[in-house]
Enzyme design. Structure first.
Site, PDB file in Angstrom:
ATOM      1  CG  HIS A 167       6.516  20.003 -25.326  1.00 30.46           C
ATOM      2  ND1 HIS A 167       4.975  19.521 -24.966  1.00 30.46           N
ATOM      3  CD2 HIS A 167       5.486  21.694 -25.844  1.00 30.46           C
ATOM      4  CE1 HIS A 167       4.654  19.983 -26.124  1.00 30.46           C
ATOM      5  NE2 HIS A 167       5.330  20.896 -27.024  1.00 30.46           N
ATOM      6  CG  ASP A 220      11.202  15.746 -15.601  1.00 32.84           C
ATOM      7  OD1 ASP A 220      11.477  15.794 -17.125  1.00 32.84           O
ATOM      8  OD2 ASP A 220      12.070  14.456 -16.024  1.00 32.84           O
ATOM      9  CG  ASP A 244       6.862  24.991 -32.224  1.00 32.82           C
ATOM     10  OD1 ASP A 244       7.695  25.400 -31.709  1.00 32.82           O
ATOM     11  OD2 ASP A 244       6.243  25.937 -32.619  1.00 32.82           O
ATOM     12  CD  GLU A 281       7.724  23.822 -26.392  1.00 32.21           C
ATOM     13  OE1 GLU A 281       6.229  24.485 -26.192  1.00 32.21           O
ATOM     14  OE2 GLU A 281       7.842  23.962 -27.999  1.00 32.21           O
TER      15      GLU A 281
HETATM   16  O1  9MR Z   1       7.800  31.282 -24.965  1.00 35.19           O
HETATM   17  C1  9MR Z   1       6.840  31.866 -25.795  1.00 35.19           C
HETATM   18  C2  9MR Z   1       6.339  32.507 -24.239  1.00 35.19           C
HETATM   19  O2  9MR Z   1       7.183  33.847 -23.567  1.00 35.19           O
HETATM   20  C3  9MR Z   1       4.806  32.764 -24.739  1.00 35.19           C
HETATM   21  O3  9MR Z   1       4.678  33.009 -23.682  1.00 35.19           O
HETATM   22  C4  9MR Z   1       4.399  31.318 -25.345  1.00 35.19           C
HETATM   23  C5  9MR Z   1       2.398  31.504 -24.851  1.00 35.19           C
HETATM   24  O4  9MR Z   1       2.580  32.201 -26.339  1.00 35.19           O
HETATM   25  O5  9MR Z   1       5.230  31.109 -26.390  1.00 35.19           O
HETATM   26  C6  9MR Z   1       6.166  30.474 -26.149  1.00 35.19           C
HETATM   27  O6  9MR Z   1       6.355  30.521 -27.254  1.00 35.19           O
HETATM   28  C7  9MR Z   1       6.334  29.626 -27.809  1.00 35.19           C
HETATM   29  C8  9MR Z   1       5.920  29.412 -29.474  1.00 35.19           C
HETATM   30  O7  9MR Z   1       4.548  29.502 -29.661  1.00 35.19           O
HETATM   31  C9  9MR Z   1       5.983  28.446 -30.296  1.00 35.19           C
HETATM   32  N1  9MR Z   1       7.213  27.609 -29.454  1.00 35.19           N
HETATM   33  C10 9MR Z   1       7.316  27.113 -28.598  1.00 35.19           C
HETATM   34  C11 9MR Z   1       7.609  28.643 -27.549  1.00 35.19           C
HETATM   35  C12 9MR Z   1       8.258  27.738 -26.394  1.00 35.19           C
HETATM   36  O8  9MR Z   1       6.943  27.489 -25.747  1.00 35.19           O
END
Ligand code: 9MR
Ligand code: ZN
Length: 552
Positions: free
Chosen positions: A463, A509, A150, A518
């Site tokens: 992702h 994948d 993101d 991601e």
């Molecule tokens: O890494 C984060 C993970 O531990 C959480 O469970 C998840 C849901 O809140 O969010 C992940 O973090 C994401 C973040 O919210 C936005 N940028 C990408 C992150 C990786 O997926």
């Protein structure tokens, strides 16, 4: 029948194992041009049932082979592993690409073709951001790295990523000689510091008047799948939290020490920011949390405990300034019920141990040093047992396969490295740390290398918005995938992964699998730390170099 190997390769002096799902004899074949030569034969060791994968596995150990070259493993039935290398430099290009990957996350500038090649793109996110608490107040906060797939930018993840990288550099500087081909290359400063500075300059803008660090800088909703320069959504600065502010104080204090040798003014600026953040923490002794406002779906990075962040801040400021008041805070916090060994964004306590135990001037009290040493060894011993019981050699229990499980693997590898550096004889910890890299790079039940571009079967569909939109077939090399997650949380993952799938196999994948595949800055940064450790000049596994423990 499968044979899983570290697809990137093995160090000549390290333990070398492939994992097979059937027993019997195996052979190691060396390839040179068209010629193939069997250089080693053995019988795979029955390792029994592996809980995290549900597989019955057998270990093919060929540690005895040390000669440089390209190899594969073959079993009695004629099944083959992917090809891999043995060589002292097998992780060099890997470390470089893991670090260079951060350059591709730069925000607030264009990526020029001469540095970014076919991944070049225009300037992004140049507009000012509004304060969430008063939309009429605008601030210039351009810069920094996009956090992940993101386009948000968040302080705790930033602090942790910079923390991994700056420790990697300060402990293993000789591993960072190579140019990353970024705009600052050749300016006399190691490129890892040039790249981190891009993030730090942005972090300097992320402090409010009172010294608090804005929790995050994001839009209200994640962008569609568009290139960053096409994203014109309004970004907001969300209020300071105690967690972000403590992470901020800690990482800025650490950075001020590391940059001191290169740019005194910048070091002063960082130190000043750290002290102002500390001041905020003193004025806000109670936990100040953060939760997404109604309707906001960008990252929350919430945490119900800020004591480990305060612990890290106290440790870094003690090592940076030598002042007694930080020791007092450190001692007080060590009296709390806290872990002391984690390096993730929810729990940063391991950084306090890293700061204190690698401080060349030994500024912390003996009692504090002793306590942190014991905690590090207790956890490293536990992890060594867990890794030993895993058929795949990974220091993970089935329940540890959370969102971003590869971060857990890598953070544990960091802890094992810290134990190896702290112990009189660190060989066993070092081998255990190396086994975590084996897992990441292909010794796992899904037969993937979890780093793009590295390994014959590297995953290919992270992702990541630019990767999906840039029209280039392959992703940038050097991105660590989040990896298997025992309870997938995205639609494609939920649909593809059948209920009851063993945790290590809960992976697809697929670019839409944001909970499985991601990329993030703080999943790459611990991989830089671990590879830098194994890339330093050394005389053999278990023999840390002296330079590693002293100041620049
Ligand atoms: O890494 C984060 C993970 O531990 C959480 O469970 C998840 C849901 O809140 O969010 C992940 O973090 C994401 C973040 O919210 C936005 N940028 C990408 C992150 C990786 O997926
Ligand atoms: Zn941007």
């Amino acid at each position: 029948m499968a044979i899983y190997c570290n697809q990137v390769g093995y160090l000549p002096d390290g333990r070398k194992r492939a994992v097979m799902t059937a027993g019997g004899r195996f052979a190691l074949i060396r390839e040179e041009g068209a010629s193939k030569e069997t250089v080693f034969e053995g019988i795979a060791e029955d390792r029994g049932e592996d809980r995290a994968s549900g597989d019955h596995v057998y270990a093919a150990d060929f540690s005895a082979v040390t000669r440089d070259g390209v190899y594969y493993v073959e079993n009695e039935a004629g099944d083959r592993s992917h090809r891999f290398r043995i060589g002292a430099d097998v992780y060099h290009a890997l470390q470089r690409d893991l670090t260079k990957a951060l350059y591709y996350q730069r925000c607030g500038c264009g990526l020029e073709e001469r540095y970014a090649g076919r991944y070049a793109h225009g300037r992004c996110h140049m507009e000012d951001a509004a304060l969430w608490t008063d939309h009429s107040v605008m601030r210039s906060v351009q810069g920094g790295w996009h956090d992940a797939g993101d386009y948000g930018r968040y302080i705790s993840p930033a602090a942790v990523a910079v923390g991994h990288l700056l420790y990697a550099f300060s402990l293993f500087p000789e591993s960072f000689g190579e140019s990353l081909n970024i705009p600052e290359s050749g300016n006399g400063v190691p490129d890892v510091l040039n790249e981190c500075r891009y993030e730090l300059e942005w972090m300097l803008k992320m402090q409010d008047e009172a010294g608090g660090a804005y929790h995050k800088l994001t839009a209200i909703r994640h962008a569609d799948f568009i290139m960053p320069e096409e994203d014109r959504d309004q970004f907001y600065l969300f209020p300071a939290s105690s967690m972000a502010t403590a992470d901020y104080a800690a990482s800025m204090a650490l950075a001020s020490r590391v940059y001191r040798a290169f740019d005194g003014d910048f070091a002063d600026e960082l130190c000043d920011a750290a002290l102002r953040a500390w001041d905020w923490l003193e004025k806000n002794p109670q936990y100040v949390g953060f939760h997404n406002p109604e309707g906001c779906n960008t990252g929350e990075y919430d945490d119900d405990c800020d004591l480990d962040e305060r612990l890290w801040a106290a440790a870094e400021l003690l090592v940076t300034t030598g002042e007694r008041k930080y020791q007092e805070k450190l001692t007080q916090l060590l009296g709390e019920d806290l872990t002391r060994t984690d390096f993730g964004w929810t729990d940063v306590s391991g950084f306090a141990a890293l700061a204190v135990l690698t401080d060349p001037a030994h500024r912390a009290d003996d009692a504090c040093v002793q306590e942190l040493r014991e905690a590090v060894f207790a956890e490293a011993d536990r992890l060594t047992v867990v890794a030993g019981e895993s058929g795949y050699g990974v220091a993970m229990e089935p329940e540890d396969y959370v969102w971003g499980s590869n971060m857990v693997v890598l953070n544990r590898a960091m802890l094992l490295v810290l134990a190896a550096m702290t112990a009189d004889d660190g060989a066993a910890y070092e081998q255990a740390a190396l086994a975590q890299l084996d897992y990441l790079l292909g010794v796992n039940a899904v037969d993937y290398s979890y780093v793009t571009g590295h390994g014959e079967r590297a995953y290919r569909h992270p992702h990541n918005r630019p990767t999906e939109c840039d029209g280039v077939e392959l992703p940038m090399p050097g991105w660590v995938s989040g990896g298997p997650f025992k309870t997938p949380a995205d639609a494609v993952g939920i649909e593809r992964i059948k209920a009851g799938t063993p945790p290590m196999k809960c992976y697809v994948d697929h670019a839409m699998c944001y909970s499985l595949n991601e990329i993030t800055i703080y999943w790459n940064s611990p991989a830089v730390f671990v590879t830098a450790y194994f890339n330093r000049k050394r005389s053999g596994i278990g023999q840390s170099t002296e330079e590693g423990m002293t100041e620049q």
